[in-house]
Design a protein around this motif. Structure first.
Motif, PDB file in Angstrom:
ATOM      1  N   GLN A 420       0.832  -1.211   0.000  1.00 41.17           N
ATOM      2  CA  GLN A 420       0.000   0.000   0.000  1.00 41.17           C
ATOM      3  C   GLN A 420       0.863   1.256   0.000  1.00 41.17           C
ATOM      4  O   GLN A 420       0.602   2.215  -0.738  1.00 41.17           O
ATOM      5  N   GLU A 421       1.916   1.243   0.806  1.00 44.27           N
ATOM      6  CA  GLU A 421       2.783   2.422   0.904  1.00 44.27           C
ATOM      7  C   GLU A 421       3.590   2.626  -0.375  1.00 44.27           C
ATOM      8  O   GLU A 421       3.769   3.759  -0.845  1.00 44.27           O
ATOM      9  N   ILE A 422       4.077   1.551  -0.964  1.00 45.67           N
ATOM     10  CA  ILE A 422       4.844   1.666  -2.205  1.00 45.67           C
ATOM     11  C   ILE A 422       3.956   2.185  -3.330  1.00 45.67           C
ATOM     12  O   ILE A 422       4.388   2.996  -4.153  1.00 45.67           O
ATOM     13  N   ALA A 423       2.703   1.732  -3.376  1.00 45.19           N
ATOM     14  CA  ALA A 423       1.775   2.230  -4.393  1.00 45.19           C
ATOM     15  C   ALA A 423       1.589   3.737  -4.260  1.00 45.19           C
ATOM     16  O   ALA A 423       1.527   4.460  -5.275  1.00 45.19           O
ATOM     17  N   ARG A 424       1.525   4.232  -3.031  1.00 42.55           N
ATOM     18  CA  ARG A 424       1.409   5.687  -2.832  1.00 42.55           C
ATOM     19  C   ARG A 424       2.653   6.406  -3.332  1.00 42.55           C
ATOM     20  O   ARG A 424       2.566   7.464  -3.957  1.00 42.55           O
ATOM     21  N   ASP A 425       3.834   5.831  -3.063  1.00 44.34           N
ATOM     22  CA  ASP A 425       5.081   6.454  -3.518  1.00 44.34           C
ATOM     23  C   ASP A 425       5.156   6.472  -5.045  1.00 44.34           C
ATOM     24  O   ASP A 425       5.645   7.436  -5.636  1.00 44.34           O
ATOM     25  N   LEU A 441      11.295  -1.854  -9.829  1.00 43.92           N
ATOM     26  CA  LEU A 441       9.874  -2.203  -9.871  1.00 43.92           C
ATOM     27  C   LEU A 441       9.634  -3.425 -10.750  1.00 43.92           C
ATOM     28  O   LEU A 441       8.707  -4.204 -10.489  1.00 43.92           O
ATOM     29  N   GLN A 442      10.440  -3.622 -11.778  1.00 48.11           N
ATOM     30  CA  GLN A 442      10.313  -4.840 -12.588  1.00 48.11           C
ATOM     31  C   GLN A 442      10.599  -6.079 -11.749  1.00 48.11           C
ATOM     32  O   GLN A 442       9.897  -7.094 -11.851  1.00 48.11           O
ATOM     33  N   ARG A 443      11.631  -5.985 -10.927  1.00 45.45           N
ATOM     34  CA  ARG A 443      11.953  -7.127 -10.056  1.00 45.45           C
ATOM     35  C   ARG A 443      10.818  -7.370  -9.055  1.00 45.45           C
ATOM     36  O   ARG A 443      10.435  -8.513  -8.793  1.00 45.45           O
ATOM     37  N   LEU A 444      10.276  -6.284  -8.504  1.00 52.68           N
ATOM     38  CA  LEU A 444       9.179  -6.422  -7.547  1.00 52.68           C
ATOM     39  C   LEU A 444       7.957  -7.034  -8.219  1.00 52.68           C
ATOM     40  O   LEU A 444       7.283  -7.901  -7.630  1.00 52.68           O
ATOM     41  N   ALA A 445       7.652  -6.626  -9.443  1.00 48.45           N
ATOM     42  CA  ALA A 445       6.491  -7.183 -10.151  1.00 48.45           C
ATOM     43  C   ALA A 445       6.636  -8.697 -10.303  1.00 48.45           C
ATOM     44  O   ALA A 445       5.657  -9.446 -10.138  1.00 48.45           O
ATOM     45  N   GLY A 446       7.850  -9.149 -10.615  1.00 48.26           N
ATOM     46  CA  GLY A 446       8.079 -10.580 -10.747  1.00 48.26           C
ATOM     47  C   GLY A 446       7.859 -11.328  -9.448  1.00 48.26           C
ATOM     48  O   GLY A 446       7.302 -12.434  -9.438  1.00 48.26           O
ATOM     49  N   LYS A 447       8.267 -10.739  -8.337  1.00 47.76           N
ATOM     50  CA  LYS A 447       8.070 -11.377  -7.032  1.00 47.76           C
ATOM     51  C   LYS A 447       6.592 -11.391  -6.636  1.00 47.76           C
ATOM     52  O   LYS A 447       6.094 -12.388  -6.090  1.00 47.76           O
ATOM     53  N   LEU A 448       5.892 -10.288  -6.881  1.00 49.01           N
ATOM     54  CA  LEU A 448       4.468 -10.243  -6.543  1.00 49.01           C
ATOM     55  C   LEU A 448       3.702 -11.321  -7.309  1.00 49.01           C
ATOM     56  O   LEU A 448       2.741 -11.912  -6.788  1.00 49.01           O
ATOM     57  N   ALA A 449       4.127 -11.581  -8.539  1.00 50.14           N
ATOM     58  CA  ALA A 449       3.449 -12.592  -9.353  1.00 50.14           C
ATOM     59  C   ALA A 449       3.619 -13.993  -8.779  1.00 50.14           C
ATOM     60  O   ALA A 449       2.859 -14.911  -9.135  1.00 50.14           O
ATOM     61  N   MET A 450       4.583 -14.174  -7.886  1.00 49.22           N
ATOM     62  CA  MET A 450       4.843 -15.489  -7.305  1.00 49.22           C
ATOM     63  C   MET A 450       3.976 -15.762  -6.082  1.00 49.22           C
ATOM     64  O   MET A 450       3.941 -16.891  -5.587  1.00 49.22           O
ATOM     65  N   LEU A 451       3.284 -14.732  -5.572  1.00 51.29           N
ATOM     66  CA  LEU A 451       2.427 -14.932  -4.408  1.00 51.29           C
ATOM     67  C   LEU A 451       1.238 -15.815  -4.794  1.00 51.29           C
ATOM     68  O   LEU A 451       0.543 -15.538  -5.780  1.00 51.29           O
ATOM     69  N   THR A 452       0.997 -16.854  -4.024  1.00 47.58           N
ATOM     70  CA  THR A 452      -0.084 -17.796  -4.347  1.00 47.58           C
ATOM     71  C   THR A 452      -1.445 -17.131  -4.243  1.00 47.58           C
ATOM     72  O   THR A 452      -2.275 -17.215  -5.153  1.00 47.58           O
ATOM     73  N   PRO A 454      -2.366 -13.402  -3.320  1.00 43.81           N
ATOM     74  CA  PRO A 454      -2.019 -12.051  -2.874  1.00 43.81           C
ATOM     75  C   PRO A 454      -3.209 -11.366  -2.205  1.00 43.81           C
ATOM     76  O   PRO A 454      -4.369 -11.579  -2.586  1.00 43.81           O
ATOM     77  N   GLY A 455      -2.900 -10.558  -1.181  1.00 46.43           N
ATOM     78  CA  GLY A 455      -3.929  -9.756  -0.551  1.00 46.43           C
ATOM     79  C   GLY A 455      -4.387  -8.648  -1.476  1.00 46.43           C
ATOM     80  O   GLY A 455      -3.800  -8.428  -2.547  1.00 46.43           O
ATOM     81  N   PRO A 456      -5.401  -7.902  -1.084  1.00 48.51           N
ATOM     82  CA  PRO A 456      -5.927  -6.857  -1.964  1.00 48.51           C
ATOM     83  C   PRO A 456      -4.912  -5.774  -2.321  1.00 48.51           C
ATOM     84  O   PRO A 456      -4.863  -5.310  -3.461  1.00 48.51           O
ATOM     85  N   GLN A 457      -4.066  -5.369  -1.361  1.00 45.52           N
ATOM     86  CA  GLN A 457      -3.077  -4.327  -1.646  1.00 45.52           C
ATOM     87  C   GLN A 457      -1.966  -4.861  -2.548  1.00 45.52           C
ATOM     88  O   GLN A 457      -1.543  -4.189  -3.499  1.00 45.52           O
ATOM     89  N   ALA A 458      -1.505  -6.066  -2.259  1.00 43.54           N
ATOM     90  CA  ALA A 458      -0.465  -6.668  -3.106  1.00 43.54           C
ATOM     91  C   ALA A 458      -0.998  -6.918  -4.510  1.00 43.54           C
ATOM     92  O   ALA A 458      -0.304  -6.694  -5.517  1.00 43.54           O
ATOM     93  N   GLY A 459      -2.246  -7.376  -4.596  1.00 46.40           N
ATOM     94  CA  GLY A 459      -2.837  -7.601  -5.909  1.00 46.40           C
ATOM     95  C   GLY A 459      -2.997  -6.312  -6.694  1.00 46.40           C
ATOM     96  O   GLY A 459      -2.735  -6.265  -7.904  1.00 46.40           O
ATOM     97  N   ALA A 460      -3.402  -5.240  -6.002  1.00 45.17           N
ATOM     98  CA  ALA A 460      -3.555  -3.946  -6.672  1.00 45.17           C
ATOM     99  C   ALA A 460      -2.205  -3.418  -7.152  1.00 45.17           C
ATOM    100  O   ALA A 460      -2.098  -2.865  -8.258  1.00 45.17           O
ATOM    101  N   LEU A 461      -1.173  -3.599  -6.335  1.00 43.70           N
ATOM    102  CA  LEU A 461       0.157  -3.144  -6.732  1.00 43.70           C
ATOM    103  C   LEU A 461       0.649  -3.951  -7.925  1.00 43.70           C
ATOM    104  O   LEU A 461       1.237  -3.388  -8.865  1.00 43.70           O
TER     105      LEU A 461
END
Length: 469
Positions: A420-425, A441-452, A454-461
């Motif tokens: 949530q905080e990173i999305a605001r930044d 952010l490309q690296r972060l996007a790849g990691k977020l995609a690995m979450l089985t 994701p919560g609403p904030q992680a999914g939105a990011l």
């Protein structure tokens, strides 16, 4: 920044316009407050009266990586690594990129060479490769002193660097100043090739090819020995030797014992050279220790590191010099097997450092090496929250969240809060998807995609990043 220099900042386009109107070259410094090599430049180069004197005839511009829109400008002008130093003519043409790791004395010589250049590095490179005209000695020197590490495809695509640098080295006349340029170009070529011997592909049968390859390896080892064993030439290439000398020996494939002995002697001369800063001399001591692993002299090497660190820290108080010195000292102590002392040094430096958040990343890395996940994530989070500058905060926030996903993927509350905080930044930054920001952010996007799940904030990011990267 050094107060004797009237650094311009802000509107780079306006600065180019001013340079053109007053007929002065523009000297561009791209860096960040926390970056150890940047702080080394400030302490060892920018602080010199001789450097300030030269800047009076130029228009010095400081592009801070955390300034508004700086990452977008960096993408436009092909700047990435901190620091990058570029000299432009008054007409806005890029003359050359200068190597930031030369010591102050050698850097001034490289700057003077660039200021006196009759051709840009690009023009000299084109003439050399096309064989359209003979190059003057100064042009060969300019190409050898070009910062190929920070080229970013401005002169050559990265994939072409090894072969082209080898061609340049072979084409450089083997005498006078050109011999020095050829030696440095060969070093650049070998580093760029990551150990491969670059040249014409062997032709003929298998035995002929093997013999040709063996001859190329022997020639490369001979060239290294000439550089390592020549006091003047080794000093002129100290920046390459301290950073890549160990790998050059590992890659040589021949005469390694001789190479280790010769580079160890050169490192001892660097460490005793009073013209060098204490930080550079400590880097040379660290090189001696690293050579021990290749069979170099081992007598009291670890204790030499420890005593050298203590002596340098006792003397250096300038905040810029101390920042880079502590960074070197921590690496040297870790190499010497004194990880506890390295961590204690980092902890002790936090209160007085102008960029303590940088040392927090080092503390996170130390905790990670010993398997302490709570401490690792704690230091990464502290570094993120203490970071100064929009780009630094965005990049280190991404580093923190990547680490949480890697090390504690089940900690959904922590992931959600950070997302949530990173999305605001991201929303607050005008260049969130540019240059260094984009890479993180490309690296972060790849990691977020690995979450089985994701919560609403992680999914939105994740959706935000997918839509913009």
């Amino acid at each position: 920044m050094a107060s004797a220099i009237e650094w311009q900042s802000g509107d780079l386009g306006a600065a180019f316009g001013l340079a053109a109107s007053v007929g002065r070259p523009l000297f561009l410094y791209w860096g960040a407050g926390w970056c150890p090599p940047c702080n080394r430049l400030k302490a060892d180069v920018f602080s010199q009266p001789e450097f300030a004197q030269r800047m009076r005839g130029l228009l010095p511009f400081w592009l801070d990586g955390d300034a508004a829109g700086a990452q977008a400008l960096a993408a436009q002008y092909k700047l990435r690594s901190y620091p990058t130093l570029v000299l432009y003519g008054a007409d806005g043409r890029e003359i050359t990129r200068l190597p930031c790791e030369l010591d102050g004395e050698l850097f001034l010589g490289a700057l003077d060479l660039a200021l006196g250049a009759g051709h840009t590095a690009a023009e000299s490179l084109q003439a050399a490769l096309g064989n359209t005209r003979p190059l003057a000695d100064a042009e060969w020197s300019l190409l050898s002193l070009y910062s190929w590490d920070t080229d970013e495809g401005q002169l050559l695509p990265a994939a072409e660097l090894p072969a082209v640098l080898a061609r340049l080295a072979a084409a450089c006349p083997p005498d006078g100043a050109c011999a020095d340029a050829a030696a440095r170009l060969h070093l650049h070529a070998q580093v760029a090739a990551a150990g491969r011997i670059v040249g014409d592909a062997p032709a003929g049968n298998a035995s002929a090819s093997a013999a040709q390859a063996a001859a190329a390896i022997a020639a490369a080892a001979d060239r290294l020995l000439r550089v390592f064993g020549d006091t003047r030439l080794a000093r002129a290439n100290m920046d390459i030797l301290v950073n890549s000398g160990v790998n050059l020996i590992k890659w040589s494939g021949a005469r390694q014992a001789e190479l280790v002995q010769a580079l160890d002697q050169a490192a001892r001369e660097f460490a005793a050279d009073s013209r060098l800063s204490l930080g550079d001399r400590l880097t040379a001591v660290r090189l001696q220790l690293r050579l021990v692993r290749l069979g170099g002299p081992s007598a009291d090497a670890a204790e030499l590191v420890r005593s050298s660190v203590a002596a340098a820290l006792a003397e250096v108080r300038d905040p810029y010099a101390r920042h880079t010195l502590v960074n070197t000292a921590v690496s040297a102590l870790n190499d010497a097997g004194r990880a506890d002392e390295a961590e204690a040094l980092l902890q002790a430096e936090l209160p007085g450092s102008h960029s303590p958040y940088y040392f927090m990343l080092s503390l996170a890395a130390a905790a990670r090496r010993r398997g302490d996940i709570p401490a690792t994530l704690g230091w990464y989070e502290q570094a993120w929250r203490a970071a100064v500058g929009s780009a630094t905060r965005l990049q280190w926030g991404a580093t923190y969240l990547v680490s949480v996903i890697d090390m504690a993927p089940e900690d959904q509350p922590r992931i959600e809060a950070a997302a949530q905080e990173i999305a605001r930044d991201i929303s607050a930054a005008s260049d969130a998807y540019q240059q260094r920001n984009r890479t993180h952010l490309q690296r972060l996007a790849g990691k977020l995609a690995m979450l089985t799940v994701p919560g609403p904030q992680a999914g939105a990011l994740q959706r935000l990043l997918t839509a913009n990267l």
